[in-house]
Scaffold this motif. Structure first.
Motif, mmCIF file in Angstrom:
data_model
loop_
_atom_site.group_PDB
_atom_site.id
_atom_site.type_symbol
_atom_site.label_atom_id
_atom_site.label_comp_id
_atom_site.label_asym_id
_atom_site.label_seq_id
_atom_site.Cartn_x
_atom_site.Cartn_y
_atom_site.Cartn_z
ATOM 1 N N VAL A 1 -6.240 21.048 25.918
ATOM 2 C CA VAL A 1 -7.214 20.058 25.460
ATOM 3 C C VAL A 1 -6.928 19.630 24.022
ATOM 4 C CG1 VAL A 1 -9.664 19.630 25.018
ATOM 5 C CG2 VAL A 1 -8.974 20.967 27.020
ATOM 6 N N SER A 2 -6.804 18.316 23.829
ATOM 7 C CA SER A 2 -6.723 17.729 22.494
ATOM 8 C C SER A 2 -7.981 16.905 22.266
ATOM 9 C CB SER A 2 -5.501 16.816 22.340
ATOM 10 O OG SER A 2 -4.322 17.563 22.199
ATOM 11 N N ALA A 3 -8.733 17.287 21.255
ATOM 12 C CA ALA A 3 -9.935 16.546 20.878
ATOM 13 C C ALA A 3 -9.665 15.864 19.545
ATOM 14 C CB ALA A 3 -11.122 17.498 20.758
ATOM 15 N N PHE A 4 -10.103 14.623 19.431
ATOM 16 C CA PHE A 4 -9.968 13.877 18.188
ATOM 17 C C PHE A 4 -11.372 13.707 17.613
ATOM 18 C CE2 PHE A 4 -6.184 13.019 20.528
ATOM 19 C CZ PHE A 4 -5.196 12.992 19.566
ATOM 20 N N ALA A 5 -11.599 14.307 16.466
ATOM 21 C CA ALA A 5 -12.920 14.252 15.838
ATOM 22 C C ALA A 5 -12.855 13.373 14.601
ATOM 23 C CB ALA A 5 -13.385 15.658 15.468
ATOM 24 N N SER A 6 -13.723 12.373 14.573
ATOM 25 C CA SER A 6 -13.881 11.521 13.391
ATOM 26 C C SER A 6 -15.059 12.059 12.602
ATOM 27 C CB SER A 6 -14.159 10.076 13.808
ATOM 28 O OG SER A 6 -13.057 9.532 14.465
ATOM 29 N N ILE A 7 -14.827 12.347 11.345
ATOM 30 C CA ILE A 7 -15.823 13.000 10.509
ATOM 31 C C ILE A 7 -16.269 12.053 9.399
ATOM 32 C CG2 ILE A 7 -16.318 15.007 9.054
ATOM 33 C CD1 ILE A 7 -15.403 15.692 11.973
ATOM 34 N N LYS A 8 -17.562 11.968 9.224
ATOM 35 C CA LYS A 8 -18.126 11.250 8.077
ATOM 36 C C LYS A 8 -18.836 12.276 7.215
ATOM 37 C CE LYS A 8 -20.630 7.167 6.689
ATOM 38 N NZ LYS A 8 -19.652 6.927 5.655
ATOM 39 N N LEU A 9 -18.531 12.263 5.931
ATOM 40 C CA LEU A 9 -19.182 13.158 4.981
ATOM 41 C C LEU A 9 -20.428 12.491 4.400
ATOM 42 C CD1 LEU A 9 -16.125 14.604 3.003
ATOM 43 C CD2 LEU A 9 -17.232 15.520 5.055
ATOM 44 N N GLU A 10 -21.346 13.311 3.910
ATOM 45 C CA GLU A 10 -22.541 12.775 3.259
ATOM 46 C C GLU A 10 -22.179 12.016 1.992
ATOM 47 O OE1 GLU A 10 -24.864 16.298 2.712
ATOM 48 O OE2 GLU A 10 -25.510 16.338 4.812
ATOM 49 N N ARG A 11 -21.214 12.563 1.244
ATOM 50 C CA ARG A 11 -20.730 11.929 0.006
ATOM 51 C C ARG A 11 -19.209 12.037 -0.028
ATOM 52 N NH1 ARG A 11 -24.684 15.423 -1.155
ATOM 53 N NH2 ARG A 11 -23.159 16.941 -1.811
ATOM 54 N N GLN A 12 -18.579 11.140 -0.752
ATOM 55 C CA GLN A 12 -17.124 11.161 -0.868
ATOM 56 C C GLN A 12 -16.685 11.554 -2.279
ATOM 57 O OE1 GLN A 12 -18.757 8.393 0.576
ATOM 58 N NE2 GLN A 12 -18.416 9.304 2.576
ATOM 59 N N ARG A 13 -17.416 12.448 -2.897
ATOM 60 C CA ARG A 13 -17.014 12.927 -4.220
ATOM 61 C C ARG A 13 -15.823 13.868 -4.071
ATOM 62 N NH1 ARG A 13 -22.694 15.192 -6.193
ATOM 63 N NH2 ARG A 13 -21.826 16.733 -4.798
ATOM 64 N N GLU A 14 -15.059 13.988 -5.134
ATOM 65 C CA GLU A 14 -13.847 14.792 -5.089
ATOM 66 C C GLU A 14 -14.119 16.223 -4.648
ATOM 67 O OE1 GLU A 14 -10.017 16.009 -7.883
ATOM 68 O OE2 GLU A 14 -11.595 14.739 -8.724
ATOM 69 N N GLU A 15 -15.173 16.839 -5.159
ATOM 70 C CA GLU A 15 -15.456 18.228 -4.786
ATOM 71 C C GLU A 15 -15.833 18.354 -3.311
ATOM 72 O OE1 GLU A 15 -19.096 16.730 -7.171
ATOM 73 O OE2 GLU A 15 -16.928 16.675 -7.413
ATOM 74 N N ASP A 16 -16.475 17.342 -2.740
ATOM 75 C CA ASP A 16 -16.813 17.355 -1.312
ATOM 76 C C ASP A 16 -15.547 17.210 -0.458
ATOM 77 O OD1 ASP A 16 -19.655 17.520 -1.740
ATOM 78 O OD2 ASP A 16 -19.620 15.392 -2.239
ATOM 79 N N LEU A 17 -14.685 16.306 -0.872
ATOM 80 C CA LEU A 17 -13.413 16.122 -0.155
ATOM 81 C C LEU A 17 -12.573 17.388 -0.229
ATOM 82 C CD1 LEU A 17 -12.544 12.516 -1.406
ATOM 83 C CD2 LEU A 17 -13.504 13.134 0.819
ATOM 84 N N ASP A 18 -12.510 18.013 -1.394
ATOM 85 C CA ASP A 18 -11.740 19.248 -1.561
ATOM 86 C C ASP A 18 -12.301 20.378 -0.709
ATOM 87 O OD1 ASP A 18 -9.989 18.060 -3.328
ATOM 88 O OD2 ASP A 18 -10.944 18.884 -5.129
ATOM 89 N N ARG A 19 -13.622 20.532 -0.691
ATOM 90 C CA ARG A 19 -14.256 21.597 0.098
ATOM 91 C C ARG A 19 -13.927 21.411 1.585
ATOM 92 N NH1 ARG A 19 -19.064 21.585 -1.845
ATOM 93 N NH2 ARG A 19 -19.829 19.860 -0.596
ATOM 94 N N PHE A 20 -14.031 20.175 2.062
ATOM 95 C CA PHE A 20 -13.733 19.903 3.465
ATOM 96 C C PHE A 20 -12.258 20.202 3.763
ATOM 97 C CE2 PHE A 20 -12.503 17.417 7.110
ATOM 98 C CZ PHE A 20 -13.536 17.654 7.997
ATOM 99 N N SER A 21 -11.370 19.718 2.914
ATOM 100 C CA SER A 21 -9.931 19.918 3.123
ATOM 101 C C SER A 21 -9.562 21.393 3.145
ATOM 102 C CB SER A 21 -9.130 19.196 2.038
ATOM 103 O OG SER A 21 -9.336 17.811 2.116
ATOM 104 N N LYS A 22 -10.127 22.171 2.238
ATOM 105 C CA LYS A 22 -9.829 23.612 2.189
ATOM 106 C C LYS A 22 -10.334 24.333 3.428
ATOM 107 C CE LYS A 22 -9.495 23.889 -2.794
ATOM 108 N NZ LYS A 22 -10.185 24.169 -4.038
ATOM 109 N N ALA A 23 -11.500 23.963 3.912
ATOM 110 C CA ALA A 23 -12.037 24.595 5.116
ATOM 111 C C ALA A 23 -11.158 24.275 6.322
ATOM 112 C CB ALA A 23 -13.473 24.128 5.371
#
Length: 154
Positions: free
Chosen positions: A66-88
């Motif tokens: 199974v290949s699932a493609f998930a499109s994710i929208k964040l609440e905010r696009q601040r650098e720290e939010d993007l970094d937290r998501f990327s690291k996880a």
């Protein structure tokens, strides 16, 4: 960054085509003797142009069809939010591809799992628990028409 010449591109094409090619075969293919070919290959590896060598695995044959493609929208696009998501996401083996996107969504993930239940578990235990995720839209691949790691160097 080294400017790649025609010989570099032929070396890259050779190892893209067959990552297990011998230096003698590669040298013959690109029109060099083995020693300068090996030297150029080493430079391409050391500079990061060639990032590594892997085997291409049939995901269905190893129990991950199974290949699932998930499109994710964040609440905010601040650098720290993007970094937290990327690291996880980088820690989650189920996520085999992740792209920061333009447009309506912030990220596109390809998630590989054994079945729909495994995707549900991934969603509940990881993705929905990540702080800052506003919404998730998932599509499932019915079949794979093409997949390639070979770049169009010509």
């Amino acid at each position: 960054m080294k400017i790649l010449d025609a010989i570099d591109l032929r070396i890259i094409a050779g190892v893209q085509d067959n990552g297990r090619i011998t230096i003698n075969e590669l040298a013959e293919r690109v029109g060099l003797s083995p020693s300068p070919c090996a030297r150029r290959l080493h430079i391409l590896e050391e500079s990061g142009v060639i990032k590594g060598y892997t085997a291409t695995i049939d995901q269905a044959k190893v129990g991950l069809p199974v290949s699932a493609f998930a499109s994710i929208k964040l609440e905010r696009q601040r650098e720290e939010d993007l970094d937290r998501f990327s690291k996880a996401v980088a820690r989650w083996p189920e996520v085999v591809d992740c792209y920061l996107m333009t447009g309506q969504r912030d990220y596109l993930l390809r998630i590989v799992v054994r079945d729909l239940h495994a995707y549900e578990e991934f969603l509940k235990s990881k993705l929905t628990r990540l702080e800052g995720v506003a919404s998730i839209e998932t599509s499932f691949a019915l079949s794979q028409i093409k997949r390639s790691e070979v770049l169009p160097l010509t």
